[in-house]
Design a protein around this motif. Sequence first.
Motif, PDB file in Angstrom:
ATOM      1  N   ASP A 166      -1.586   2.405  -5.354  1.00  0.00           N
ATOM      2  CA  ASP A 166      -2.009   3.748  -4.954  1.00  0.00           C
ATOM      3  C   ASP A 166      -3.286   3.630  -4.116  1.00  0.00           C
ATOM      4  O   ASP A 166      -4.383   3.961  -4.562  1.00  0.00           O
ATOM      5  CB  ASP A 166      -2.241   4.603  -6.200  1.00  0.00           C
ATOM      6  CG  ASP A 166      -2.571   6.043  -5.838  1.00  0.00           C
ATOM      7  OD1 ASP A 166      -2.496   6.394  -4.639  1.00  0.00           O
ATOM      8  OD2 ASP A 166      -2.925   6.803  -6.754  1.00  0.00           O
ATOM      9  N   TRP A 174      -2.450   8.240   5.856  1.00  0.00           N
ATOM     10  CA  TRP A 174      -3.343   8.956   4.937  1.00  0.00           C
ATOM     11  C   TRP A 174      -4.805   8.937   5.382  1.00  0.00           C
ATOM     12  O   TRP A 174      -5.575   9.823   5.020  1.00  0.00           O
ATOM     13  CB  TRP A 174      -3.172   8.460   3.507  1.00  0.00           C
ATOM     14  CG  TRP A 174      -3.423   6.994   3.274  1.00  0.00           C
ATOM     15  CD1 TRP A 174      -2.485   6.011   3.192  1.00  0.00           C
ATOM     16  CD2 TRP A 174      -4.678   6.357   3.054  1.00  0.00           C
ATOM     17  NE1 TRP A 174      -3.064   4.807   2.953  1.00  0.00           N
ATOM     18  CE2 TRP A 174      -4.417   4.993   2.852  1.00  0.00           C
ATOM     19  CE3 TRP A 174      -5.994   6.803   2.995  1.00  0.00           C
ATOM     20  CZ2 TRP A 174      -5.426   4.058   2.619  1.00  0.00           C
ATOM     21  CZ3 TRP A 174      -7.009   5.878   2.751  1.00  0.00           C
ATOM     22  CH2 TRP A 174      -6.718   4.532   2.576  1.00  0.00           C
ATOM     23  N   ASP A 231       6.502   2.947   3.208  1.00  0.00           N
ATOM     24  CA  ASP A 231       6.107   4.349   3.436  1.00  0.00           C
ATOM     25  C   ASP A 231       5.957   4.671   4.927  1.00  0.00           C
ATOM     26  O   ASP A 231       5.716   5.825   5.271  1.00  0.00           O
ATOM     27  CB  ASP A 231       4.799   4.680   2.695  1.00  0.00           C
ATOM     28  CG  ASP A 231       3.611   3.902   3.225  1.00  0.00           C
ATOM     29  OD1 ASP A 231       3.745   2.674   3.438  1.00  0.00           O
ATOM     30  OD2 ASP A 231       2.542   4.507   3.447  1.00  0.00           O
ATOM     31  N   THR A 237       5.140   9.553   0.092  1.00  0.00           N
ATOM     32  CA  THR A 237       3.690   9.635  -0.030  1.00  0.00           C
ATOM     33  C   THR A 237       3.289  10.790   0.886  1.00  0.00           C
ATOM     34  O   THR A 237       4.047  11.138   1.807  1.00  0.00           O
ATOM     35  CB  THR A 237       3.034   8.285   0.359  1.00  0.00           C
ATOM     36  OG1 THR A 237       1.636   8.357   0.139  1.00  0.00           O
ATOM     37  CG2 THR A 237       3.296   7.910   1.806  1.00  0.00           C
ATOM     38  N   MET A 249      -4.212   5.168  -1.267  1.00  0.00           N
ATOM     39  CA  MET A 249      -4.826   6.447  -0.918  1.00  0.00           C
ATOM     40  C   MET A 249      -5.578   7.007  -2.128  1.00  0.00           C
ATOM     41  O   MET A 249      -6.717   7.472  -1.999  1.00  0.00           O
ATOM     42  CB  MET A 249      -3.748   7.440  -0.470  1.00  0.00           C
ATOM     43  CG  MET A 249      -4.317   8.774  -0.052  1.00  0.00           C
ATOM     44  SD  MET A 249      -3.009   9.949   0.403  1.00  0.00           S
ATOM     45  CE  MET A 249      -2.388  10.418  -1.225  1.00  0.00           C
ATOM     46  N   ASP A 288       0.830  -1.212   0.000  1.00  0.00           N
ATOM     47  CA  ASP A 288       0.000   0.000   0.000  1.00  0.00           C
ATOM     48  C   ASP A 288       0.857   1.252   0.000  1.00  0.00           C
ATOM     49  O   ASP A 288       1.751   1.412   0.837  1.00  0.00           O
ATOM     50  CB  ASP A 288      -0.929  -0.004   1.229  1.00  0.00           C
ATOM     51  CG  ASP A 288      -1.921  -1.152   1.159  1.00  0.00           C
ATOM     52  OD1 ASP A 288      -2.629  -1.248   0.141  1.00  0.00           O
ATOM     53  OD2 ASP A 288      -1.957  -1.966   2.096  1.00  0.00           O
ATOM     54  N   GLU A 289       0.583   2.158  -0.909  1.00  0.00           N
ATOM     55  CA  GLU A 289       1.300   3.440  -1.055  1.00  0.00           C
ATOM     56  C   GLU A 289       2.701   3.272  -1.607  1.00  0.00           C
ATOM     57  O   GLU A 289       3.458   4.243  -1.654  1.00  0.00           O
ATOM     58  CB  GLU A 289       1.356   4.224   0.276  1.00  0.00           C
ATOM     59  CG  GLU A 289       0.013   4.650   0.793  1.00  0.00           C
ATOM     60  CD  GLU A 289      -0.673   5.537  -0.236  1.00  0.00           C
ATOM     61  OE1 GLU A 289      -1.636   5.049  -0.843  1.00  0.00           O
ATOM     62  OE2 GLU A 289      -0.242   6.667  -0.445  1.00  0.00           O
TER      63      GLU A 289
END
Lengths: 175, 175
Positions: free
Chosen positions: B14, B41, B134, B151, B16, B9-10
Amino acid sequence: MERIIIDMDEVMSDTMGGMIEWYEKEHGLPIDYNRMLGTGWVKGFPEHHQEMIWNRLLAPGFFRDLPVMKDAVDVIRELNNRYEVFIVSAATEFPNSLKEKLEWLQDNFPFLTWKQVVLCGDKRLIHGDYMIDDHVKNLMHFKGKPYIFTTPHNLNVTEYERLNSWEDAAKIFLV
Amino acid sequence: MERIIIDMDEVMSDTMGGMIEWYEKEHGLPIDYNRMLGTGWVKGFPEHHQEMIWNRLLAPGFFRDLPVMKDAVDVIRELNNRYEVFIVSAATEFPNSLKEKLEWLQDNFPFLTWKQVVLCGDKRLIHGDYMIDDHVKNLMHFKGKPYIFTTPHNLNVTEYERLNSWEDAAKIFLV
């Protein structure tokens, strides 16, 4: 706190037992424990039913209601109080098992959280102080102290310290 | 072969962006990037919609069709030829995401196998030579060399070497 890595199938859950129960109900054929030695329990089922056993492993539902190994709940509950416990299962080969394994843990080991669960394909990148597993392929790369958990397919393995039961584990880790 | 641990994730997906697209379609409200800083996020969405965003993360389907990060496929394909690549995602908090993440990888990164995937709750027990992630909480315990993948929520982090894109990663790992 020392970290213990605990396997699921054939260690916490009686996966082979769950399959045998289903298989004998469907086919009534006996399985052959000798054929498992040094490979895995799937090989104990007749050659012409290997694909069917494999399909059952891949099907939704199989992993959801497996029996729990004797004394596993009581011993792992106490281990969880004294050690950093992680449940590490080589499960990504069976996509339908993933959510079912989490739910099974929640039902039977409600004192464990999602933070303590690892569902992977290869245990080589998992580090800890102790590992309890039924497969040599998982134990052989482990940097900490490995213990083999006894199940029919690994009876001929001699190079690891052996736990024949969760009672054995209690004697080592909970003294 | 050196081992690279890559977050999903991130980093690969993508996540977010997928949520923002859904959210703005449903509510038309703008999200606040400043509120994400140093947390994650999800905090960028309005306070009174936090539970709704959380429910969307938990619902079936959300993770299945997320957009792929720019250049991720080409760079990770090449990394996979030169390094031992493992995809490690903190996903057990979202039981419905598990199978979907495997399917998403199979669709978008077909050169990776189930053996290279780890779905877990805590990355502290994961070892490797490099980690691309991230989140500071994942990088801070890593024993190898950590890289933070840029990010919006981590723009104020200064203590890790930064990858602003997969092109950046190629410049470091594929020279």
